[in-house]
Design a protein around this motif. Sequence first.
Motif, PDB file in Angstrom:
ATOM      1  N   GLU A  97      85.121  -8.832  -2.071  1.00 16.81           N
ATOM      2  CA  GLU A  97      84.597 -10.007  -2.005  1.00 16.81           C
ATOM      3  C   GLU A  97      84.138 -10.269  -0.535  1.00 16.81           C
ATOM      4  O   GLU A  97      84.893 -10.140   0.370  1.00 16.81           O
ATOM      5  CB  GLU A  97      85.379 -10.838  -2.680  1.00 16.81           C
ATOM      6  N   ILE A  98      82.930 -10.887  -0.479  1.00 15.34           N
ATOM      7  CA  ILE A  98      82.639 -11.402   0.942  1.00 15.34           C
ATOM      8  C   ILE A  98      82.127 -12.681   1.056  1.00 15.34           C
ATOM      9  O   ILE A  98      81.778 -13.229   2.182  1.00 15.34           O
ATOM     10  CB  ILE A  98      81.242 -10.204   1.501  1.00 15.34           C
ATOM     11  N   GLY A  99      82.157 -13.380  -0.021  1.00 16.37           N
ATOM     12  CA  GLY A  99      82.066 -14.887   0.082  1.00 16.37           C
ATOM     13  C   GLY A  99      82.035 -15.507  -1.545  1.00 16.37           C
ATOM     14  O   GLY A  99      82.358 -14.590  -2.517  1.00 16.37           O
ATOM     15  N   ARG A 100      81.837 -16.727  -1.564  1.00 14.71           N
ATOM     16  CA  ARG A 100      82.195 -17.288  -2.704  1.00 14.71           C
ATOM     17  C   ARG A 100      81.215 -18.580  -2.921  1.00 14.71           C
ATOM     18  O   ARG A 100      81.249 -19.273  -2.074  1.00 14.71           O
ATOM     19  CB  ARG A 100      83.535 -17.835  -3.072  1.00 14.71           C
ATOM     20  N   SER A 102      79.349 -21.710  -5.547  1.00 19.90           N
ATOM     21  CA  SER A 102      79.651 -22.457  -6.722  1.00 19.90           C
ATOM     22  C   SER A 102      79.622 -21.732  -8.093  1.00 19.90           C
ATOM     23  O   SER A 102      80.190 -22.181  -8.963  1.00 19.90           O
ATOM     24  CB  SER A 102      79.067 -23.805  -6.519  1.00 19.90           C
ATOM     25  N   PHE A 103      78.786 -20.838  -8.163  1.00 20.23           N
ATOM     26  CA  PHE A 103      78.680 -20.137  -9.554  1.00 20.23           C
ATOM     27  C   PHE A 103      79.265 -18.735  -9.518  1.00 20.23           C
ATOM     28  O   PHE A 103      79.424 -17.898 -10.693  1.00 20.23           O
ATOM     29  CB  PHE A 103      77.025 -19.769  -9.904  1.00 20.23           C
ATOM     30  N   GLY A 104      79.955 -18.209  -8.401  1.00 24.09           N
ATOM     31  CA  GLY A 104      80.831 -17.068  -8.660  1.00 24.09           C
ATOM     32  C   GLY A 104      80.961 -16.413  -7.181  1.00 24.09           C
ATOM     33  O   GLY A 104      80.617 -17.101  -6.157  1.00 24.09           O
ATOM     34  N   TYR A 117      74.563  -3.605  -0.329  1.00 24.52           N
ATOM     35  CA  TYR A 117      74.035  -4.497  -0.842  1.00 24.52           C
ATOM     36  C   TYR A 117      74.898  -5.876  -0.861  1.00 24.52           C
ATOM     37  O   TYR A 117      76.092  -5.665  -0.899  1.00 24.52           O
ATOM     38  CB  TYR A 117      73.306  -4.229  -2.185  1.00 24.52           C
ATOM     39  N   ALA A 118      74.386  -6.946  -1.146  1.00 24.35           N
ATOM     40  CA  ALA A 118      75.244  -8.278  -1.155  1.00 24.35           C
ATOM     41  C   ALA A 118      75.226  -8.425  -2.778  1.00 24.35           C
ATOM     42  O   ALA A 118      73.843  -8.893  -3.068  1.00 24.35           O
ATOM     43  CB  ALA A 118      75.016  -9.227  -0.383  1.00 24.35           C
ATOM     44  N   VAL A 119      75.824  -8.532  -3.565  1.00 20.83           N
ATOM     45  CA  VAL A 119      75.699  -8.839  -4.976  1.00 20.83           C
ATOM     46  C   VAL A 119      76.230 -10.182  -5.441  1.00 20.83           C
ATOM     47  O   VAL A 119      77.553 -10.225  -5.309  1.00 20.83           O
ATOM     48  CB  VAL A 119      76.354  -7.617  -5.900  1.00 20.83           C
ATOM     49  N   MET A 210      71.059  -8.466  -3.552  1.00 19.43           N
ATOM     50  CA  MET A 210      70.412  -8.886  -2.292  1.00 19.43           C
ATOM     51  C   MET A 210      70.425  -7.740  -1.369  1.00 19.43           C
ATOM     52  O   MET A 210      71.398  -7.066  -1.175  1.00 19.43           O
ATOM     53  CB  MET A 210      70.725 -10.332  -1.860  1.00 19.43           C
ATOM     54  N   GLU A 211      69.741  -7.914  -0.325  1.00 20.71           N
ATOM     55  CA  GLU A 211      69.848  -7.073   0.950  1.00 20.71           C
ATOM     56  C   GLU A 211      71.165  -7.513   1.598  1.00 20.71           C
ATOM     57  O   GLU A 211      71.419  -9.053   1.595  1.00 20.71           O
ATOM     58  CB  GLU A 211      68.700  -7.210   1.825  1.00 20.71           C
ATOM     59  N   MET A 212      71.852  -6.714   2.345  1.00 21.80           N
ATOM     60  CA  MET A 212      72.945  -7.149   2.856  1.00 21.80           C
ATOM     61  C   MET A 212      73.014  -7.559   4.159  1.00 21.80           C
ATOM     62  O   MET A 212      72.205  -7.051   5.166  1.00 21.80           O
ATOM     63  CB  MET A 212      73.887  -5.747   3.004  1.00 21.80           C
ATOM     64  N   CYS A 213      73.504  -8.762   4.703  1.00 17.73           N
ATOM     65  CA  CYS A 213      73.628  -9.278   5.928  1.00 17.73           C
ATOM     66  C   CYS A 213      74.957  -9.097   6.425  1.00 17.73           C
ATOM     67  O   CYS A 213      75.944 -10.167   6.352  1.00 17.73           O
ATOM     68  CB  CYS A 213      73.162 -10.838   6.143  1.00 17.73           C
ATOM     69  N   CYS A 264      72.250 -19.449   6.728  1.00 11.66           N
ATOM     70  CA  CYS A 264      71.693 -18.642   7.697  1.00 11.66           C
ATOM     71  C   CYS A 264      72.435 -17.484   7.917  1.00 11.66           C
ATOM     72  O   CYS A 264      73.689 -17.580   8.340  1.00 11.66           O
ATOM     73  CB  CYS A 264      71.470 -19.440   8.911  1.00 11.66           C
ATOM     74  N   LEU A 265      72.154 -16.451   7.469  1.00 14.74           N
ATOM     75  CA  LEU A 265      72.917 -14.991   7.598  1.00 14.74           C
ATOM     76  C   LEU A 265      72.475 -14.370   8.728  1.00 14.74           C
ATOM     77  O   LEU A 265      71.388 -14.317   9.048  1.00 14.74           O
ATOM     78  CB  LEU A 265      72.998 -14.401   6.061  1.00 14.74           C
ATOM     79  N   ILE A 266      73.400 -13.430   9.080  1.00 12.97           N
ATOM     80  CA  ILE A 266      73.079 -12.633  10.411  1.00 12.97           C
ATOM     81  C   ILE A 266      73.326 -11.229  10.066  1.00 12.97           C
ATOM     82  O   ILE A 266      74.388 -10.779   9.469  1.00 12.97           O
ATOM     83  CB  ILE A 266      74.107 -13.168  11.468  1.00 12.97           C
ATOM     84  N   ILE A 274      67.234 -16.399   6.127  1.00  7.79           N
ATOM     85  CA  ILE A 274      67.580 -17.722   5.272  1.00  7.79           C
ATOM     86  C   ILE A 274      67.712 -17.355   3.944  1.00  7.79           C
ATOM     87  O   ILE A 274      67.241 -16.245   3.405  1.00  7.79           O
ATOM     88  CB  ILE A 274      66.404 -18.597   5.469  1.00  7.79           C
ATOM     89  N   VAL A 275      68.743 -17.794   3.305  1.00  5.22           N
ATOM     90  CA  VAL A 275      69.322 -17.462   1.957  1.00  5.22           C
ATOM     91  C   VAL A 275      69.212 -18.730   1.012  1.00  5.22           C
ATOM     92  O   VAL A 275      69.379 -19.703   1.753  1.00  5.22           O
ATOM     93  CB  VAL A 275      70.747 -16.687   2.151  1.00  5.22           C
ATOM     94  N   ASP A 276      69.662 -18.551  -0.116  1.00  4.25           N
ATOM     95  CA  ASP A 276      70.106 -19.415  -1.113  1.00  4.25           C
ATOM     96  C   ASP A 276      69.036 -20.409  -1.490  1.00  4.25           C
ATOM     97  O   ASP A 276      68.674 -21.497  -0.997  1.00  4.25           O
ATOM     98  CB  ASP A 276      71.251 -20.392  -0.534  1.00  4.25           C
TER      99      ASP A 276
HETATM  100  N1  LIG Z   1      73.047 -11.250   1.200  1.00  4.56           N
HETATM  101  C1  LIG Z   1      74.351 -11.558   1.751  1.00  4.56           C
HETATM  102  N2  LIG Z   1      74.632 -10.864   2.667  1.00  4.56           N
HETATM  103  C2  LIG Z   1      75.993 -11.199   3.074  1.00  4.56           C
HETATM  104  N3  LIG Z   1      76.792 -12.118   2.795  1.00  4.56           N
HETATM  105  C3  LIG Z   1      76.195 -13.022   1.644  1.00  4.56           C
HETATM  106  C4  LIG Z   1      75.111 -12.725   1.370  1.00  4.56           C
HETATM  107  N4  LIG Z   1      74.858 -13.829   0.501  1.00  4.56           N
HETATM  108  C5  LIG Z   1      75.778 -14.372   0.467  1.00  4.56           C
HETATM  109  N5  LIG Z   1      76.869 -13.798   1.146  1.00  4.56           N
HETATM  110  C6  LIG Z   1      78.143 -14.461   1.497  1.00  4.56           C
HETATM  111  O1  LIG Z   1      78.705 -15.036   0.392  1.00  4.56           O
HETATM  112  C7  LIG Z   1      78.849 -16.510   0.425  1.00  4.56           C
HETATM  113  C8  LIG Z   1      78.400 -17.239  -0.812  1.00  4.56           C
HETATM  114  O2  LIG Z   1      77.185 -17.170  -0.973  1.00  4.56           O
HETATM  115  P1  LIG Z   1      76.598 -18.053  -2.222  1.00  4.56           P
HETATM  116  O3  LIG Z   1      74.820 -17.972  -1.731  1.00  4.56           O
HETATM  117  O4  LIG Z   1      77.133 -17.645  -3.589  1.00  4.56           O
HETATM  118  O5  LIG Z   1      77.208 -19.711  -2.036  1.00  4.56           O
HETATM  119  P2  LIG Z   1      76.590 -20.906  -1.709  1.00  4.56           P
HETATM  120  O6  LIG Z   1      75.625 -20.857  -0.341  1.00  4.56           O
HETATM  121  O7  LIG Z   1      77.580 -21.780  -1.501  1.00  4.56           O
HETATM  122  O8  LIG Z   1      75.711 -20.985  -2.975  1.00  4.56           O
HETATM  123  P3  LIG Z   1      75.820 -22.071  -4.133  1.00  4.56           P
HETATM  124  O9  LIG Z   1      74.800 -22.802  -3.875  1.00  4.56           O
HETATM  125  O10 LIG Z   1      75.518 -21.038  -5.223  1.00  4.56           O
HETATM  126  O11 LIG Z   1      77.158 -22.548  -4.038  1.00  4.56           O
HETATM  127  C9  LIG Z   1      77.963 -16.880   1.899  1.00  4.56           C
HETATM  128  O12 LIG Z   1      78.585 -17.983   2.296  1.00  4.56           O
HETATM  129  C10 LIG Z   1      78.262 -15.550   2.461  1.00  4.56           C
HETATM  130  O13 LIG Z   1      79.367 -15.544   3.298  1.00  4.56           O
END
Ligand SMILES: Nc1ncnc2c1ncn2[C@@H]1O[C@H](COP(=O)(O)OP(=O)(O)OP(=O)(O)O)[C@@H](O)[C@H]1O
Length: 445
Positions: A97-100, A102-104, A117-119, A210-213, A264-266, A274-276
């Motif tokens: 797991e690399i993050g969490r 609200s939906f999983g 990848y980031a799933v 998704m592509e991995m950051c 904002c992922l690096i 930009i993500v989400d």
């Molecule tokens: N493409 C990615 N590459 C690397 N890490 C990611 C990627 N996408 C998400 N993450 C990691 O997972 C964490 C959770 O992402 P996620 O989009 O599920 O959460 P969120 O931004 O809180 O969204 P939500 O609005 O669904 O709660 C991010 O904060 C980041 O650490």
Amino acid sequence: MTPTPTKLLSADNIPIPGIFSSDDISLAVPSTGEGTRPPTVKYMSAPSYQSPLRHHRRAASTTRQVKETLNARSEYSNSEDDGTAQHRINQYLIKQEIGRGSFGAVHLAVDQYGHEYAVKEFSKSRLRKRAQSNLLRRPSARNRRQGALAAGLGFNSPLHRHSSSDNDPNNSLDLIKEEIAIMKKLNHPNVVSLIEVLDDPEEDSLYMVMEMCKKGVVMQVGLEERADPYEEEQCRCWFRDMILGLEYLHAQGIIHRDIKPDNCLITDDDVLKIVDFGVSEMFEKESEMQTAKSAGSPAFMPPELCVAKHGQVSGRAADIWSMGVTLYCLRFGRIPFEKTGVLDLYDSIRNDEVEVGSDCDEDLKDLLTRLLEKDPQKRIKMEELREHPWVTRRGTDPLLSTAENIDVLVEPPTEAELNAAITGNMGHLITVVSVSPNPLNILNS
Ligand SMILES: Nc1ncnc2c1ncn2[C@@H]1O[C@H](COP(=O)(O)OP(=O)(O)OP(=O)(O)O)[C@@H](O)[C@H]1O
């Protein structure tokens, strides 16, 4: 103390296919390794300052076919290497797991070629509950559409945010179709790419690949959470990434609505993406992109949304405000309007002047003042923002032109390329013809 972007666990350093070629980005500096802050990009000694070449050159966008796999299969087994339990969904081996959200959870995954990848996993039952409660709170889909049309709202959320009940009830991907529909349209080096969506009908989870950051979120900062600020030059470099990503989104008719450091992922090579797009809205291109919806994170919301019954506001100006709050966080390690109660917070956002301290660079101070202008009409616009002296280092380091940044060149993929997409390997789709992506291109279209 040195600030550290969220640390991701180690894995093979293999480039992700289909995102951009090595020509797209020339690395300005080597990474300093896992767990350390991305190095500040310094060209002070050079005769004329230059940002990393990613801001000067961009290969034309390519078509990205996002695969939708409705009959994915999860497999649970034990690793042949060390006997540990492992989860595989189709070609992806799900790792730590690399993050969490609200939906999983979000996991690192590796495909059969070793690409990372980031799933992002979504619980279908939680999504269904959300869809049902949204449905109860809203007028019927038909009325919504008529209302939206009557209000001249065009292609924005009232037309698109209909619930899954409007569609095929057997297609679980409908539950996240807005996020998918938005991400499918996007192909830009500063926006995280969606590669595949998978649904295993036997399980409760949906997966977005998704592509991995690898370096994770740029900064973890919140109302009661401070972070170590970044050096000005590093902020400038990432802010320029943000400008290019957001300019591209706006040109595609998309308002992000939740710009903040968390989104904002690096990447491994220090590019900000930009993500989400969970609360984003899609509009007819060229439209005013007016919205009445209150979404996003309160501390990053613009003053015009911090009032009851605010009516329609400019989506572009709202995103620009949030960029200002984000830039402030990166530079000062804290949120500019810090109040714990939501009403006090809204009050502060509406009324308090932003404080930058006497040692703040004058150009940066000017930029922050113009980004965090309370009146959305007077707030700096994207065209001026990309030319601002702090952004361009007083004109010595201009950004990639708008025309190049928002250019979309596509060619229909060949049969072989489509087959390659099925394995998640979409790195070879080539560009020839210039077209506008179809804004009606939602799931299954
Ligand atoms: N493409 C990615 N590459 C690397 N890490 C990611 C990627 N996408 C998400 N993450 C990691 O997972 C964490 C959770 O992402 P996620 O989009 O599920 O959460 P969120 O931004 O809180 O969204 P939500 O609005 O669904 O709660 C991010 O904060 C980041 O650490």
